[in-house]
Design a protein around this motif. Structure first.
Motif, PDB file in Angstrom:
ATOM      1  N   LYS A 120       0.799  -1.229   0.000  1.00 28.88           N
ATOM      2  CA  LYS A 120       0.000   0.000   0.000  1.00 28.88           C
ATOM      3  C   LYS A 120       0.828   1.274   0.000  1.00 28.88           C
ATOM      4  O   LYS A 120       0.390   2.289  -0.500  1.00 28.88           O
ATOM      5  N   GLY A 121       1.993   1.270   0.596  1.00 28.60           N
ATOM      6  CA  GLY A 121       2.792   2.489   0.695  1.00 28.60           C
ATOM      7  C   GLY A 121       4.221   2.234   0.275  1.00 28.60           C
ATOM      8  O   GLY A 121       4.727   1.113   0.371  1.00 28.60           O
ATOM      9  N   THR A 122       4.881   3.293  -0.177  1.00 27.49           N
ATOM     10  CA  THR A 122       6.274   3.182  -0.611  1.00 27.49           C
ATOM     11  C   THR A 122       7.076   4.349  -0.057  1.00 27.49           C
ATOM     12  O   THR A 122       6.616   5.491  -0.069  1.00 27.49           O
ATOM     13  N   LEU A 123       8.260   4.045   0.425  1.00 26.31           N
ATOM     14  CA  LEU A 123       9.207   5.058   0.880  1.00 26.31           C
ATOM     15  C   LEU A 123      10.477   4.891   0.067  1.00 26.31           C
ATOM     16  O   LEU A 123      11.083   3.820   0.055  1.00 26.31           O
ATOM     17  N   ASP A 124      10.870   5.959  -0.633  1.00 26.85           N
ATOM     18  CA  ASP A 124      12.088   5.943  -1.436  1.00 26.85           C
ATOM     19  C   ASP A 124      13.170   6.724  -0.700  1.00 26.85           C
ATOM     20  O   ASP A 124      13.036   7.926  -0.484  1.00 26.85           O
ATOM     21  N   LEU A 125      14.236   6.056  -0.312  1.00 31.46           N
ATOM     22  CA  LEU A 125      15.298   6.672   0.473  1.00 31.46           C
ATOM     23  C   LEU A 125      16.496   7.108  -0.372  1.00 31.46           C
ATOM     24  O   LEU A 125      17.511   7.515   0.186  1.00 31.46           O
ATOM     25  N   HIS A 126      16.372   7.052  -1.693  1.00 32.74           N
ATOM     26  CA  HIS A 126      17.470   7.500  -2.561  1.00 32.74           C
ATOM     27  C   HIS A 126      17.828   8.953  -2.252  1.00 32.74           C
ATOM     28  O   HIS A 126      16.956   9.799  -2.142  1.00 32.74           O
ATOM     29  N   GLY A 127      19.115   9.216  -2.127  1.00 29.54           N
ATOM     30  CA  GLY A 127      19.592  10.582  -1.962  1.00 29.54           C
ATOM     31  C   GLY A 127      19.609  11.094  -0.532  1.00 29.54           C
ATOM     32  O   GLY A 127      20.041  12.212  -0.288  1.00 29.54           O
ATOM     33  N   TYR A 128      19.143  10.310   0.428  1.00 28.73           N
ATOM     34  CA  TYR A 128      19.133  10.761   1.819  1.00 28.73           C
ATOM     35  C   TYR A 128      20.362  10.258   2.556  1.00 28.73           C
ATOM     36  O   TYR A 128      20.886   9.187   2.246  1.00 28.73           O
ATOM     37  N   THR A 129      20.797  11.039   3.536  1.00 25.71           N
ATOM     38  CA  THR A 129      21.889  10.583   4.391  1.00 25.71           C
ATOM     39  C   THR A 129      21.349   9.501   5.321  1.00 25.71           C
ATOM     40  O   THR A 129      20.137   9.321   5.448  1.00 25.71           O
ATOM     41  N   SER A 130      22.246   8.829   5.993  1.00 25.67           N
ATOM     42  CA  SER A 130      21.857   7.759   6.898  1.00 25.67           C
ATOM     43  C   SER A 130      20.937   8.283   8.004  1.00 25.67           C
ATOM     44  O   SER A 130      19.923   7.659   8.324  1.00 25.67           O
ATOM     45  N   ARG A 139      16.969   7.323   8.533  1.00 27.30           N
ATOM     46  CA  ARG A 139      16.498   6.711   9.775  1.00 27.30           C
ATOM     47  C   ARG A 139      15.240   7.421  10.282  1.00 27.30           C
ATOM     48  O   ARG A 139      14.250   6.790  10.626  1.00 27.30           O
ATOM     49  N   LEU A 140      15.262   8.750  10.296  1.00 28.18           N
ATOM     50  CA  LEU A 140      14.101   9.520  10.753  1.00 28.18           C
ATOM     51  C   LEU A 140      12.904   9.332   9.830  1.00 28.18           C
ATOM     52  O   LEU A 140      11.769   9.173  10.291  1.00 28.18           O
ATOM     53  N   LEU A 141      13.149   9.344   8.531  1.00 27.45           N
ATOM     54  CA  LEU A 141      12.069   9.136   7.569  1.00 27.45           C
ATOM     55  C   LEU A 141      11.452   7.744   7.713  1.00 27.45           C
ATOM     56  O   LEU A 141      10.234   7.589   7.612  1.00 27.45           O
ATOM     57  N   LEU A 142      12.283   6.754   7.957  1.00 29.37           N
ATOM     58  CA  LEU A 142      11.793   5.382   8.110  1.00 29.37           C
ATOM     59  C   LEU A 142      10.865   5.263   9.318  1.00 29.37           C
ATOM     60  O   LEU A 142       9.776   4.691   9.216  1.00 29.37           O
ATOM     61  N   HIS A 146      15.713   1.256  -0.696  1.00 29.53           N
ATOM     62  CA  HIS A 146      16.956   1.747  -0.097  1.00 29.53           C
ATOM     63  C   HIS A 146      18.052   1.911  -1.129  1.00 29.53           C
ATOM     64  O   HIS A 146      19.058   2.556  -0.878  1.00 29.53           O
ATOM     65  N   GLY A 147      17.881   1.353  -2.301  1.00 27.72           N
ATOM     66  CA  GLY A 147      18.887   1.434  -3.351  1.00 27.72           C
ATOM     67  C   GLY A 147      19.978   0.395  -3.154  1.00 27.72           C
ATOM     68  O   GLY A 147      19.992  -0.353  -2.179  1.00 27.72           O
ATOM     69  N   GLN A 148      20.902   0.371  -4.124  1.00 29.47           N
ATOM     70  CA  GLN A 148      21.983  -0.609  -4.069  1.00 29.47           C
ATOM     71  C   GLN A 148      23.333   0.027  -3.802  1.00 29.47           C
ATOM     72  O   GLN A 148      24.347  -0.647  -3.796  1.00 29.47           O
ATOM     73  N   GLY A 149      23.339   1.340  -3.586  1.00 31.11           N
ATOM     74  CA  GLY A 149      24.573   2.011  -3.213  1.00 31.11           C
ATOM     75  C   GLY A 149      25.423   2.502  -4.363  1.00 31.11           C
ATOM     76  O   GLY A 149      26.541   2.945  -4.140  1.00 31.11           O
ATOM     77  N   PHE A 150      24.900   2.458  -5.574  1.00 31.18           N
ATOM     78  CA  PHE A 150      25.704   2.888  -6.717  1.00 31.18           C
ATOM     79  C   PHE A 150      26.003   4.378  -6.678  1.00 31.18           C
ATOM     80  O   PHE A 150      27.002   4.835  -7.207  1.00 31.18           O
ATOM     81  N   GLY A 151      25.159   5.160  -6.016  1.00 33.74           N
ATOM     82  CA  GLY A 151      25.378   6.607  -5.925  1.00 33.74           C
ATOM     83  C   GLY A 151      26.120   7.020  -4.672  1.00 33.74           C
ATOM     84  O   GLY A 151      26.415   8.192  -4.478  1.00 33.74           O
ATOM     85  N   SER A 152      26.463   6.082  -3.810  1.00 38.12           N
ATOM     86  CA  SER A 152      27.154   6.384  -2.554  1.00 38.12           C
ATOM     87  C   SER A 152      28.643   6.568  -2.788  1.00 38.12           C
ATOM     88  O   SER A 152      29.195   6.091  -3.785  1.00 38.12           O
ATOM     89  N   ALA A 153      29.278   7.246  -1.833  1.00 39.58           N
ATOM     90  CA  ALA A 153      30.726   7.412  -1.904  1.00 39.58           C
ATOM     91  C   ALA A 153      31.375   6.035  -1.830  1.00 39.58           C
ATOM     92  O   ALA A 153      31.054   5.233  -0.954  1.00 39.58           O
ATOM     93  N   GLY A 154      32.247   5.750  -2.750  1.00 41.01           N
ATOM     94  CA  GLY A 154      32.901   4.454  -2.790  1.00 41.01           C
ATOM     95  C   GLY A 154      31.993   3.349  -3.282  1.00 41.01           C
ATOM     96  O   GLY A 154      32.350   2.180  -3.216  1.00 41.01           O
ATOM     97  N   ARG A 155      30.806   3.721  -3.768  1.00 41.26           N
ATOM     98  CA  ARG A 155      29.817   2.774  -4.280  1.00 41.26           C
ATOM     99  C   ARG A 155      29.490   1.676  -3.258  1.00 41.26           C
ATOM    100  O   ARG A 155      29.235   0.531  -3.609  1.00 41.26           O
ATOM    101  N   LYS A 156      29.554   2.058  -1.974  1.00 45.39           N
ATOM    102  CA  LYS A 156      29.247   1.118  -0.890  1.00 45.39           C
ATOM    103  C   LYS A 156      27.782   1.279  -0.508  1.00 45.39           C
ATOM    104  O   LYS A 156      27.323   2.390  -0.264  1.00 45.39           O
ATOM    105  N   PRO A 157      27.022   0.186  -0.418  1.00 44.75           N
ATOM    106  CA  PRO A 157      25.591   0.269  -0.127  1.00 44.75           C
ATOM    107  C   PRO A 157      25.302   0.541   1.355  1.00 44.75           C
ATOM    108  O   PRO A 157      25.050  -0.370   2.135  1.00 44.75           O
ATOM    109  N   VAL A 158      25.347   1.802   1.760  1.00 44.13           N
ATOM    110  CA  VAL A 158      25.165   2.168   3.168  1.00 44.13           C
ATOM    111  C   VAL A 158      23.747   1.852   3.640  1.00 44.13           C
ATOM    112  O   VAL A 158      23.552   1.136   4.626  1.00 44.13           O
TER     113      VAL A 158
END
Length: 154
Positions: A69-79, A83-86, A105-117
């Motif tokens: 029923k609902g979707t939350l997209d966390l792309h582009g947010y800091t950790s 957390r607060l949005l979740l 939550h994404g796969q981390g391709f846009g993160s620094a070092g491409r690490k999935p935070v």
């Protein structure tokens, strides 16, 4: 007539609202410093179920037994923002009576070092919430390894 009545000192006020607020903050706080590896089911995809849930619940959730029923997209947010949005999202969805939601939550391709935070933190946060009964990696057509379906308590 010649007696004096001394007023008893009033007891100190009990800050009940402050205690309630502090309790709510503690319940909403999520830690990054716990391991949930022992809670995850050992199958080909990420899945979790609360101990009180039947073993087939993650499979049914993955197959769509509950309508998302609902979707939350966390792309582009800091950790910290994520957390607060979740926490806010889960509270709102439960109040709305929704049982199944999707969190991207994404796969981390846009993160620094491409690490999935967020990919690593979101399952840890979800496992700490008492209203989360189960979660499972979304099917490929709905986000795959970059999203999870979450089953909420009614």
């Amino acid at each position: 007539e010649d007696k004096v009545f001394h007023a008893m000192p009033k007891p100190a006020p009990i800050p009940r609202q402050r205690y309630a607020d502090e309790k709510a903050v503690l319940e909403d706080s999520l830690s990054d410093n716990i391991s949930i590896d022992h809670l995850l089911d050992s199958d080909e995809r990420l899945s979790y179920r609360a101990p009180s849930m039947a073993p087939d619940v993650p499979k049914k959730l993955h197959q769509g037994a509950w309508s998302v029923k609902g979707t939350l997209d966390l792309h582009g947010y800091t950790s910290e923002e994520a957390r607060l949005l979740l926490v806010e999202f889960l509270n709102e969805e439960r109040k709305a009576g929704h049982r199944a939601v999707r969190i991207i939550h994404g796969q981390g391709f846009g993160s620094a070092g491409r690490k999935p935070v967020l990919k690593e933190k979101v399952p840890v946060w979800l496992a700490q919430r008492k209203e989360v009964l189960a979660f499972v990696q979304a099917p490929p057509y709905d986000g795959g390894a970059g999203a999870v379906y979450v089953l909420l308590a009614p």
